[in-house]
Design an enzyme around this catalytic site. Structure first.
Site, PDB file in Angstrom:
ATOM      1  N   LEU A 129       0.919  -1.301  -0.030  1.00 29.80           N
ATOM      2  CA  LEU A 129      -0.232  -0.271   0.054  1.00 29.80           C
ATOM      3  C   LEU A 129       0.865   1.277  -0.022  1.00 29.80           C
ATOM      4  O   LEU A 129       0.570   2.100  -1.046  1.00 29.80           O
ATOM      5  CB  LEU A 129      -0.824   0.141   1.216  1.00 29.80           C
ATOM      6  CG  LEU A 129      -2.015   1.375   1.396  1.00 29.80           C
ATOM      7  CD1 LEU A 129      -2.911   1.172   0.394  1.00 29.80           C
ATOM      8  CD2 LEU A 129      -2.750   1.040   2.859  1.00 29.80           C
ATOM      9  N   TRP A 160       8.611   0.206   2.093  1.00 31.70           N
ATOM     10  CA  TRP A 160       8.369  -0.172   3.491  1.00 31.70           C
ATOM     11  C   TRP A 160       7.127  -1.397   3.428  1.00 31.70           C
ATOM     12  O   TRP A 160       6.432  -1.709   4.353  1.00 31.70           O
ATOM     13  CB  TRP A 160       7.797   0.787   4.425  1.00 31.70           C
ATOM     14  CG  TRP A 160       8.622   1.916   4.227  1.00 31.70           C
ATOM     15  CD1 TRP A 160      10.039   1.706   4.864  1.00 31.70           C
ATOM     16  CD2 TRP A 160       8.407   3.282   3.962  1.00 31.70           C
ATOM     17  NE1 TRP A 160      10.518   3.352   4.541  1.00 31.70           N
ATOM     18  CE2 TRP A 160       9.464   4.165   4.194  1.00 31.70           C
ATOM     19  CE3 TRP A 160       7.365   3.932   3.357  1.00 31.70           C
ATOM     20  CZ2 TRP A 160       9.353   5.508   3.880  1.00 31.70           C
ATOM     21  CZ3 TRP A 160       7.268   5.129   3.287  1.00 31.70           C
ATOM     22  CH2 TRP A 160       8.297   6.169   3.303  1.00 31.70           C
ATOM     23  N   GLU A 366       0.838   0.526   9.915  1.00 25.74           N
ATOM     24  CA  GLU A 366      -0.439   0.219   9.895  1.00 25.74           C
ATOM     25  C   GLU A 366      -1.388   1.637  10.436  1.00 25.74           C
ATOM     26  O   GLU A 366      -2.319   1.480  11.083  1.00 25.74           O
ATOM     27  CB  GLU A 366      -0.984  -0.996  10.748  1.00 25.74           C
ATOM     28  CG  GLU A 366      -0.636  -2.129   9.602  1.00 25.74           C
ATOM     29  CD  GLU A 366      -1.141  -3.575  10.224  1.00 25.74           C
ATOM     30  OE1 GLU A 366      -2.070  -3.615  10.874  1.00 25.74           O
ATOM     31  OE2 GLU A 366      -0.138  -4.510  10.340  1.00 25.74           O
ATOM     32  N   SER A 369       0.545   7.028  15.175  1.00 22.32           N
ATOM     33  CA  SER A 369      -0.433   7.186  16.151  1.00 22.32           C
ATOM     34  C   SER A 369      -1.148   8.553  15.911  1.00 22.32           C
ATOM     35  O   SER A 369      -2.339   8.638  16.056  1.00 22.32           O
ATOM     36  CB  SER A 369       0.448   7.517  17.219  1.00 22.32           C
ATOM     37  OG  SER A 369       1.055   6.434  17.847  1.00 22.32           O
TER      38      SER A 369
HETATM   39  N1  COS Z   1     -13.933   1.551   6.239  1.00 18.92           N
HETATM   40  C1  COS Z   1     -14.717   1.691   5.128  1.00 18.92           C
HETATM   41  N2  COS Z   1     -14.588   2.841   4.629  1.00 18.92           N
HETATM   42  C2  COS Z   1     -13.882   4.014   4.868  1.00 18.92           C
HETATM   43  C3  COS Z   1     -13.012   3.681   6.147  1.00 18.92           C
HETATM   44  C4  COS Z   1     -12.928   2.339   6.815  1.00 18.92           C
HETATM   45  N3  COS Z   1     -12.262   2.326   7.950  1.00 18.92           N
HETATM   46  N4  COS Z   1     -12.131   4.756   6.143  1.00 18.92           N
HETATM   47  C5  COS Z   1     -12.596   5.647   5.280  1.00 18.92           C
HETATM   48  N5  COS Z   1     -13.441   5.139   4.571  1.00 18.92           N
HETATM   49  C6  COS Z   1     -14.102   5.626   3.301  1.00 18.92           C
HETATM   50  C7  COS Z   1     -14.546   6.980   3.750  1.00 18.92           C
HETATM   51  O1  COS Z   1     -15.909   6.740   4.144  1.00 18.92           O
HETATM   52  C8  COS Z   1     -14.586   7.663   2.515  1.00 18.92           C
HETATM   53  O2  COS Z   1     -15.947   7.109   1.480  1.00 18.92           O
HETATM   54  P1  COS Z   1     -16.786   8.119   0.565  1.00 18.92           P
HETATM   55  O3  COS Z   1     -15.490   8.451  -0.526  1.00 18.92           O
HETATM   56  O4  COS Z   1     -17.566   7.171   0.011  1.00 18.92           O
HETATM   57  O5  COS Z   1     -17.053   9.179   1.134  1.00 18.92           O
HETATM   58  C9  COS Z   1     -13.383   7.229   1.601  1.00 18.92           C
HETATM   59  O6  COS Z   1     -13.083   6.031   2.433  1.00 18.92           O
HETATM   60  C10 COS Z   1     -12.345   8.195   1.840  1.00 18.92           C
HETATM   61  O7  COS Z   1     -12.151   8.375   3.391  1.00 18.92           O
HETATM   62  P2  COS Z   1     -11.318   9.484   3.917  1.00 18.92           P
HETATM   63  O8  COS Z   1     -12.162  10.896   3.174  1.00 18.92           O
HETATM   64  O9  COS Z   1     -11.375   9.526   5.347  1.00 18.92           O
HETATM   65  O10 COS Z   1      -9.922   9.592   3.202  1.00 18.92           O
HETATM   66  P3  COS Z   1      -8.553  10.240   3.797  1.00 18.92           P
HETATM   67  O11 COS Z   1      -7.816  10.598   2.338  1.00 18.92           O
HETATM   68  O12 COS Z   1      -8.892  11.613   4.410  1.00 18.92           O
HETATM   69  O13 COS Z   1      -7.697   9.504   4.302  1.00 18.92           O
HETATM   70  C11 COS Z   1      -6.868   8.574   6.725  1.00 18.92           C
HETATM   71  C12 COS Z   1      -7.932   9.091   6.050  1.00 18.92           C
HETATM   72  C13 COS Z   1      -5.904   9.407   6.902  1.00 18.92           C
HETATM   73  C14 COS Z   1      -7.539   7.842   7.882  1.00 18.92           C
HETATM   74  C15 COS Z   1      -6.313   7.267   5.899  1.00 18.92           C
HETATM   75  O14 COS Z   1      -5.576   7.658   4.938  1.00 18.92           O
HETATM   76  C16 COS Z   1      -5.445   6.105   6.712  1.00 18.92           C
HETATM   77  O15 COS Z   1      -5.736   5.266   7.415  1.00 18.92           O
HETATM   78  N6  COS Z   1      -4.170   6.558   6.568  1.00 18.92           N
HETATM   79  C17 COS Z   1      -3.042   5.604   7.253  1.00 18.92           C
HETATM   80  C18 COS Z   1      -2.722   4.506   6.315  1.00 18.92           C
HETATM   81  C19 COS Z   1      -2.204   3.351   6.830  1.00 18.92           C
HETATM   82  O16 COS Z   1      -2.406   2.778   8.003  1.00 18.92           O
HETATM   83  N7  COS Z   1      -0.845   2.803   6.317  1.00 18.92           N
HETATM   84  C20 COS Z   1      -0.268   1.855   6.623  1.00 18.92           C
HETATM   85  C21 COS Z   1       0.030   0.932   5.715  1.00 18.92           C
HETATM   86  S1  COS Z   1      -0.178  -0.933   5.888  1.00 18.92           S
HETATM   87  S2  COS Z   1       1.705  -0.771   7.050  1.00 18.92           S
END
Ligand code: COS
Length: 389
Positions: A129, A160, A366, A369
């Site tokens: 990802l 990564w 993942e 924080s």
């Molecule tokens: N389950 C289902 N849908 C989700 C969701 C979840 N947990 N989180 C977000 N969505 C959906 C939202 O509802 C939104 O849907 P719509 O387009 O229908 O409105 C869409 O996905 C986009 O969500 P959002 O606007 O919140 O996205 P952002 O780009 O603002 O990103 C964060 C939000 C920062 C929370 C996200 O990018 C994230 O989790 N980043 C960390 C990534 C990560 O963990 N990386 C590690 C990789 S693996 S080591």
């Protein structure tokens, strides 16, 4: 050193969980895998975990697993126990589930056939990802998948990537509509030997495990290897992370419980100023604070897992709280444990020294924080909006 079991009496757990922990604790304590060479050790752990049946908790019953839907409490507890004994064993277990998670959630029956081999420890999985310029901001990814007939052509870079270099397959997220942000990402199954896929760089970290930067140079992927809905990859990634973030909390708890056990043993045995270290009020108070943080993080983690398994409601917010609390608390607990060991604590080869390195990345991968806090805050505000709509 034995993994403690008092918390298993909590009503979050069933007898099956208690039996699982008892069997896994005996199994993990008996394993003797040489971890000098990290790739080889990781392969050995995957094979051993597969042969013993533990990886069956990582995939659904329809394709070689134990439960029809992954049991979050089992994942948390398995990672706790494995991390208590070996961070690399925990890593090997966790990546089989995370690396195949999108397939378990959204794969077709024929796409999911590989899950039998994942569960048996015969195929190593990886979740691709993150990118050099898109870690927390997933929607900013630049890897593209462009349609060409019934195929997709993947181009770009991921970094990564855990199990990068030793994985048998990668689940790769790429932009299928470059202008659509989070709504323009799809997920693809890519075998490690795919033409155009290159392990561009192996990455060394303070807690060594297989990690790499991957390059996709016009990799051709048939549409039959696209996982889940077209342009639905962002949500699929988030749904996968919702499940596995709680298990990161479990792994952190395992590391914290081990550090705590080491600290209790050491302070009872270490003479100082005519008594033992454990006889000082300073030590007793520190041990009390450590126990408090472990229990608080454990309760949040078990709540999130229980809510997902039993109440079957959305647990995005609870999973974020669990990961945030458990990883931050574990870092604090391990640091205290190391401090109690004095100079011995920073000596290479000491268990607390290894734990100090093992915990650090868990506050980042993942979802860092800071991202977990953001998820919690946004989710609360959404509840407010929904309530007033
Ligand atoms: N389950 C289902 N849908 C989700 C969701 C979840 N947990 N989180 C977000 N969505 C959906 C939202 O509802 C939104 O849907 P719509 O387009 O229908 O409105 C869409 O996905 C986009 O969500 P959002 O606007 O919140 O996205 P952002 O780009 O603002 O990103 C964060 C939000 C920062 C929370 C996200 O990018 C994230 O989790 N980043 C960390 C990534 C990560 O963990 N990386 C590690 C990789 S693996 S080591």
């Amino acid at each position: 050193m034995r993994y403690p079991t008092q918390h298993l009496a909590l009503p979050f757990f069933e007898d099956a969980h208690r039996r699982l922990v008892a069997e896994l604790s005996d199994w993990a304590a008996a394993q003797q895998i040489d971890e000098t060479h990290v790739d080889q050790a990781c392969r050995h752990w995957v094979q051993a975990l597969g042969a013993a049946g533990w990886l069956r908790y990582s995939v659904p019953a329809s394709h070689g697993g134990i439960f029809p839907v992954l049991d979050s409490r089992c994942l948390v507890l398995i990672r706790e126990v494995l991390a208590f004994h070996s961070a690399l064993a925990d890593f090997a277990f966790a990546m089989q589930g995370l690396g195949s998670g999108p397939l378990s959630l959204a794969g077709t029956d024929s796409q999911r056939q590989v899950l039998h081999r994942v569960a048996a420890g015969q195929a190593i999985a990886a979740f691709a990802l993150s990118e050099p310029m898109a870690g927390s901001d997933v929607a900013a990814m630049q890897t593209t998948a462009v349609a060409e007939g019934t195929d997709w052509i993947l181009s770009g870079e991921k970094t990564w990537i855990s199990n990068g270099g030793i994985a048998d397959f990668y689940l790769v997220f790429a932009k299928t509509d470059a202008a659509a942000g989070a709504r323009g990402i799809s997920c693809f199954f890519l075998p490690a030997q795919a033409a155009g896929l290159q392990v561009a760089e192996r990455i060394d970290t303070i807690s060594p495990h297989p990690l790499a930067r991957l390059r996709f140079d016009a990799c051709r992927v048939p549409d039959t290897q696209r996982i889940g809905p077209l342009h639905g990859g962002f949500k699929l990634a988030m749904q996968t992370l919702d499940i596995f973030r709680v298990s990161v909390a479990g792994a952190s708890l395992g590391l914290a419980r081990r550090a705590f056990a080491e600290a209790r043993q050491y302070t009872r045995q270490r003479p100082m100023f005519g008594q033992y270290l454990a006889d000082f009020q300073l030590t007793q108070s520190a041990l009390g604070d450590m126990a408090l943080r472990i229990d608080a993080a454990a309760l949040l983690s078990y709540r999130a897992a229980w809510q997902k398994d039993v109440q079957k409601t959305n647990t995005t917010q609870e999973a974020a709280m669990a990961k945030l609390s458990a990883t931050e608390s574990a870092q604090w607990v391990i640091d205290r444990a190391l401090q109690m060991h004095g100079a011995l604590g920073v000596t290479v080869g000491q268990k607390v020294e290894a734990l100090y390195r093992d915990i650090r990345a868990m506050r980042i991968y993942e979802g860092a924080s800071e991202v977990q806090s953001l998820i919690i805050g946004r989710s609360l505000l959404k509840e407010d909006r929904d309530a007033s709509a």
